[in-house]
Design an enzyme around this catalytic site. Structure first.
Site, PDB file in Angstrom:
ATOM      1  N   SER A  62       6.578  -4.320   8.265  1.00 33.08           N
ATOM      2  CA  SER A  62       6.613  -5.709   7.789  1.00 33.08           C
ATOM      3  C   SER A  62       5.944  -6.703   8.731  1.00 33.08           C
ATOM      4  CB  SER A  62       8.056  -6.149   7.555  1.00 33.08           C
ATOM      5  OG  SER A  62       8.548  -5.513   6.417  1.00 33.08           O
ATOM      6  N   LYS A  65       3.008  -8.399   7.412  1.00 33.45           N
ATOM      7  CA  LYS A  65       3.137  -9.514   6.466  1.00 33.45           C
ATOM      8  C   LYS A  65       2.685 -10.836   7.081  1.00 33.45           C
ATOM      9  CE  LYS A  65       7.062  -7.267   4.156  1.00 33.45           C
ATOM     10  NZ  LYS A  65       8.534  -7.192   4.124  1.00 33.45           N
ATOM     11  N   TYR A 190      -0.936  -3.216   0.161  1.00 35.09           N
ATOM     12  CA  TYR A 190       0.293  -3.545   0.899  1.00 35.09           C
ATOM     13  C   TYR A 190       0.775  -2.334   1.711  1.00 35.09           C
ATOM     14  CZ  TYR A 190       5.334  -4.277   1.524  1.00 35.09           C
ATOM     15  OH  TYR A 190       6.600  -4.354   2.056  1.00 35.09           O
ATOM     16  N   TYR A 242      14.640 -11.597   8.061  1.00 35.66           N
ATOM     17  CA  TYR A 242      15.334 -11.490   6.772  1.00 35.66           C
ATOM     18  C   TYR A 242      16.710 -12.145   6.823  1.00 35.66           C
ATOM     19  CZ  TYR A 242      11.599  -8.137   6.521  1.00 35.66           C
ATOM     20  OH  TYR A 242      10.386  -7.556   6.582  1.00 35.66           O
ATOM     21  N   VAL A 260      10.424  -2.190   9.840  1.00 43.56           N
ATOM     22  CA  VAL A 260      11.403  -1.089   9.815  1.00 43.56           C
ATOM     23  C   VAL A 260      11.017   0.084  10.713  1.00 43.56           C
ATOM     24  CG1 VAL A 260      12.639  -1.414   7.650  1.00 43.56           C
ATOM     25  CG2 VAL A 260      10.439  -0.260   7.622  1.00 43.56           C
TER      26      VAL A 260
HETATM   27  O1  DON Z   1       7.825  -2.001   1.960  1.00 43.14           O
HETATM   28  C1  DON Z   1       8.655  -1.598   2.768  1.00 43.14           C
HETATM   29  O2  DON Z   1       9.841  -1.464   2.488  1.00 43.14           O
HETATM   30  C2  DON Z   1       8.176  -1.301   4.165  1.00 43.14           C
HETATM   31  N1  DON Z   1       6.815  -0.843   4.138  1.00 43.14           N
HETATM   32  C3  DON Z   1       8.241  -2.516   5.027  1.00 43.14           C
HETATM   33  C4  DON Z   1       9.632  -3.106   5.123  1.00 43.14           C
HETATM   34  C5  DON Z   1       9.958  -3.609   6.459  1.00 43.14           C
HETATM   35  O3  DON Z   1       9.317  -3.330   7.438  1.00 43.14           O
HETATM   36  C6  DON Z   1      11.185  -4.433   6.556  1.00 43.14           C
HETATM   37  N2  DON Z   1      11.408  -4.813   7.938  1.00 43.14           N
HETATM   38  N3  DON Z   1      12.101  -4.886   8.772  1.00 43.14           N
END
Ligand code: DON
Length: 308
Positions: A62, A65, A190, A242, A260
């Site tokens: 993320s 982003k 994405y 978040y 993540v």
């Molecule tokens: O789309 C997803 O769920 C993951 N590629 C990215 C989510 C993420 O990194 C949330 N962060 N802490």
């Protein structure tokens, strides 16, 4: 930056990794070493100071982003981007479906939750996914000073195979007009951007770039960058962690973004760039030891924005 002080902060917080787990909803991420802990500080004078395991690369997840938002704002202008995506923080998990359905005009609440980031990715200019991806990579390369960026094919495939929740968010947004391009292409971009491999020192350099208002080697490389950076830092501060953003704001008070994979990018305004890795994350998707390290750095060097 004193290496010994950073090492002390790292060692003090190492045990917190035991309170988290590697992400397993993206199966490939579960193989990461939960005990990896690394920290890099990039100082305005160009000095890079790293402690712990900063060599092992990890995927941006993320954290991408933030970059996607910067590029999309430069490509489209903030008014166009924020006609599709909101600016508010969220009390829901980063991949919430119900939140998206319940909001006015079904706009994602902000560009850093999954729905918002997928919508923002779809707005990045380029004739196809390859071109869009290359433009984002060039943007990152310009900041970190290396042009051999690549994405982790296994993580990418893992996300493609198991990303049905993201797919549901994206198709829902297509049905409501938030996404007006090909949904599968938007998702492919994405996922690819989430899978870009970086190190702590790359994150620290991006953090420094943001903290200095979008300057690379002292230069603003695009006239609209300072505004785009200000927008990104603001949203990182209120929504970068978040549904743990409020607590992080109280404890650290630094614009930051997690992934993540356990990475954290932090950008205390006008001070430095911070890159942290600790793959053991909590239920909200944030590195457990990483958050503790960020809090300690903030307090040690008085980086909380309201300490000024
Ligand atoms: O789309 C997803 O769920 C993951 N590629 C990215 C989510 C993420 O990194 C949330 N962060 N802490």
């Amino acid at each position: 930056m004193d290496r010994g002080e950073l090492q002390e902060i790292l060692d003090r917080n190492r045990p917190f990794a035991k309170l988290g787990n590697t992400a397993d909803y993206i199966p490939e991420l579960a193989y990461a070493d939960p005990d990896q802990i690394g920290l890099t500080i990039a100082s305005p004078d160009g000095k890079i100071t790293s402690v712990g395991d900063c060599e092992t690369p990890f995927t941006l997840q993320s954290i991408s982003k933030v970059i996607n938002l910067l590029v999309a704002v430069l490509d489209n202008g903030p008014d166009q981007v924020f006609s599709k995506v909101g600016m508010e923080s969220s009390g829901e998990p980063f991949n919430s479906v119900s939140e998206l359905e319940s909001k006015p005009e079904n706009r994602p609440l902000n560009p850093l939750i999954n729905a918002g980031a997928i919508a923002v990715s779809s707005m990045i200019h380029g004739n196809n996914v390859e071109e869009q991806y290359e433009r984002v990579c060039q943007f990152i390369s310009g900041i970190i000073g290396r042009d051999n960026l690549e994405y982790d094919e296994k993580v990418f495939q893992s996300e493609i195979l198991t990303g049905d929740r993201n797919r549901s968010l994206a198709y829902f947004m297509k049905s409501t007009g938030v996404i007006d391009t090909n949904v599968e292409k938007a998702l492919e971009l994405y996922f690819r951007l989430c899978s870009i491999k970086v190190t702590c020192s790359d994150l620290a350099k991006i953090g420094l770039f943001l903290s200095t208002g979008g300057r690379s080697q002292g230069q603003v490389v695009h006239k609209n960058l300072p505004r785009a950076v200000k927008i990104s830092l603001s949203i990182m501060l209120t929504a970068g962690m978040y549904n743990e953003s409020g607590e992080t704001l109280l404890r650290s008070g630094i614009p930051a973004k997690s992934g993540v994979s356990g990475g954290i990018l932090a950008a205390p305004p006008h001070e430095m760039g911070i890159g942290i890795i600790g793959p053991a994350i909590n239920g909200k998707g944030n590195s457990v030891a990483g958050l503790k390290i960020l809090e300690d750095i903030s307090s040690k060097y008085r980086l909380h924005i309201f300490d000024k």
